[in-house]
Design an enzyme around this catalytic site. Structure first.
Site, PDB file in Angstrom:
ATOM      1  N   GLU A 150       5.668  -2.284   0.826  1.00 10.00           N
ATOM      2  CA  GLU A 150       6.939  -2.037   0.135  1.00 10.00           C
ATOM      3  C   GLU A 150       7.526  -0.666   0.451  1.00 10.00           C
ATOM      4  O   GLU A 150       8.749  -0.487   0.474  1.00 10.00           O
ATOM      5  CB  GLU A 150       6.746  -2.184  -1.386  1.00 10.00           C
ATOM      6  CG  GLU A 150       6.579  -3.615  -1.863  1.00 10.00           C
ATOM      7  CD  GLU A 150       5.149  -4.122  -1.835  1.00 10.00           C
ATOM      8  OE1 GLU A 150       4.875  -5.164  -2.438  1.00 10.00           O
ATOM      9  OE2 GLU A 150       4.293  -3.460  -1.190  1.00 10.00           O
TER      10      GLU A 150
ATOM     11  N   GLY B  36       4.165  -8.963  -2.317  1.00  9.83           N
ATOM     12  CA  GLY B  36       3.941  -9.916  -3.397  1.00  9.83           C
ATOM     13  C   GLY B  36       2.902 -10.963  -3.058  1.00  9.83           C
ATOM     14  O   GLY B  36       2.226 -11.479  -3.944  1.00  9.83           O
TER      15      GLY B  36
ATOM     16  N   GLU C  33      -0.284  -9.399  -3.914  1.00 10.10           N
ATOM     17  CA  GLU C  33      -0.345  -9.272  -5.374  1.00 10.10           C
ATOM     18  C   GLU C  33      -0.727 -10.602  -6.020  1.00 10.10           C
ATOM     19  O   GLU C  33      -1.563 -10.638  -6.927  1.00 10.10           O
ATOM     20  CB  GLU C  33       0.998  -8.771  -5.905  1.00 10.10           C
ATOM     21  CG  GLU C  33       1.261  -7.322  -5.542  1.00 10.10           C
ATOM     22  CD  GLU C  33       2.641  -6.844  -5.967  1.00 10.10           C
ATOM     23  OE1 GLU C  33       2.736  -5.744  -6.537  1.00 10.10           O
ATOM     24  OE2 GLU C  33       3.626  -7.569  -5.724  1.00 10.10           O
TER      25      GLU C  33
ATOM     26  N   ALA D 126       7.575 -10.985  -1.433  1.00 13.02           N
ATOM     27  CA  ALA D 126       8.669 -11.490  -2.265  1.00 13.02           C
ATOM     28  C   ALA D 126       9.849 -11.836  -1.362  1.00 13.02           C
ATOM     29  O   ALA D 126       9.963 -11.354  -0.236  1.00 13.02           O
ATOM     30  CB  ALA D 126       9.071 -10.443  -3.294  1.00 13.02           C
TER      31      ALA D 126
END
Length: 257
Positions: free
Chosen positions: A131, A108, A111, A65
């Site tokens: 993370e 992300g 993901e 992200a």
């Protein structure tokens, strides 16, 4: 349509979306995800597209992200914006999707790749959920999808340490369907997509729904759901054509209905 953060093209019956933020290693900002959603909507509405490939660059599928967006975000803002919920446009796609991953797919990025139906990796791929190393946890389904894909112990290790998994391990663990040379990754993914897209579109959609249901249901409930979907295929013109073609020893001519 012109996009700023992705490249979109069609190769035969395969739609190809390439994440294109090279200066940020394809970090997943909100604008990029909005564009991916728009491209997916267009491909879903196009009967000429039977499968979709999502890829990035040789260096990074997506490095995670966009931390610059997240840094100033409060818990209230994240809740109100449903920040990672927008990413689920990929998992909600009703056509088969293939993630073609080279280089880094972290946080992300991993993901998003796991939201696709099939994950193919280049021999350069490095996958992980780091993370924990920046003081948070995955928020886009990482703890849930990774655990379902590779089991609790290995997923727990990766989530608690941030360790990256390389391509060969990803295939052995069942996270990736296969490892291919980086130079051939997109070609191999498009070839796989073309094989899927050469079959009956409504039936591939039904098959996708049946496999995805296995993650949500008990075996008994899943079997009952599968049986109902099987019965549904019997009502399609393509089922009649496919079986007739098999008996007549000729290629099927799909009508996609």
């Amino acid at each position: 349509m012109a996009y700023e953060n992705i490249l979109v093209e069609t190769r035969g019956r395969v739609g190809l979306i390439t994440l294109n933020r090279p200066n940020a290693l394809n970090a997943l900002c909100r604008a990029l995800i909005a564009e991916v959603s728009q491209a997916l909507d267009a491909f879903m509405a196009d009967d000429g597209v039977g499968a979709i490939v999502l890829t990035g660059s040789e260096k990074a599928f997506a490095a995670g992200a966009d931390i610059k967006e997240l840094l100033q975000m409060t818990a209230t803002e994240a809740h109100e914006l449903t920040f990672t919920e927008d990413w689920e446009c990929i998992s909600r796609c009703n056509k088969p999707t293939i993630a073609a991953v080279a280089g880094y797919a972290l946080g992300g990025g991993l993901e998003v790749a796991m939201m696709c139906d099939i994950l193919m990796v280049a021999d350069t791929a490095k996958l992980g959920l780091p993370e924990i190393t920046i003081g948070t946890i995955p928020g886009g389904g990482g703890t849930q999808r990774l655990t379902r894909a590779i089991g609790k112990s290995k997923a727990m290790e990766m989530c608690l340490t941030g360790r990256m998994m390389e391509a060969e391990e990803a295939e052995r663990a069942g996270l990736a369907c296969r490892v291919v040379p980086a130079a051939a990754l997109v070609e191999e993914a498009v070839t796989l997509g073309a094989k899927i897209a050469s079959l009956s579109l409504p039936v591939t959609r039904i098959a996708k729904e049946a496999v995805n249901a296995a993650y949500e249901m008990s075996l008994q409930s899943g079997r009952a759901f599968e049986h109902r979907l099987f019965n549904l295929t019997l009502a399609t013109e393509d089922r009649a054509e496919g079986m007739t073609a098999f008996v007549e020893k000729r290629p099927a001519k799909w009508k996609h209905r």
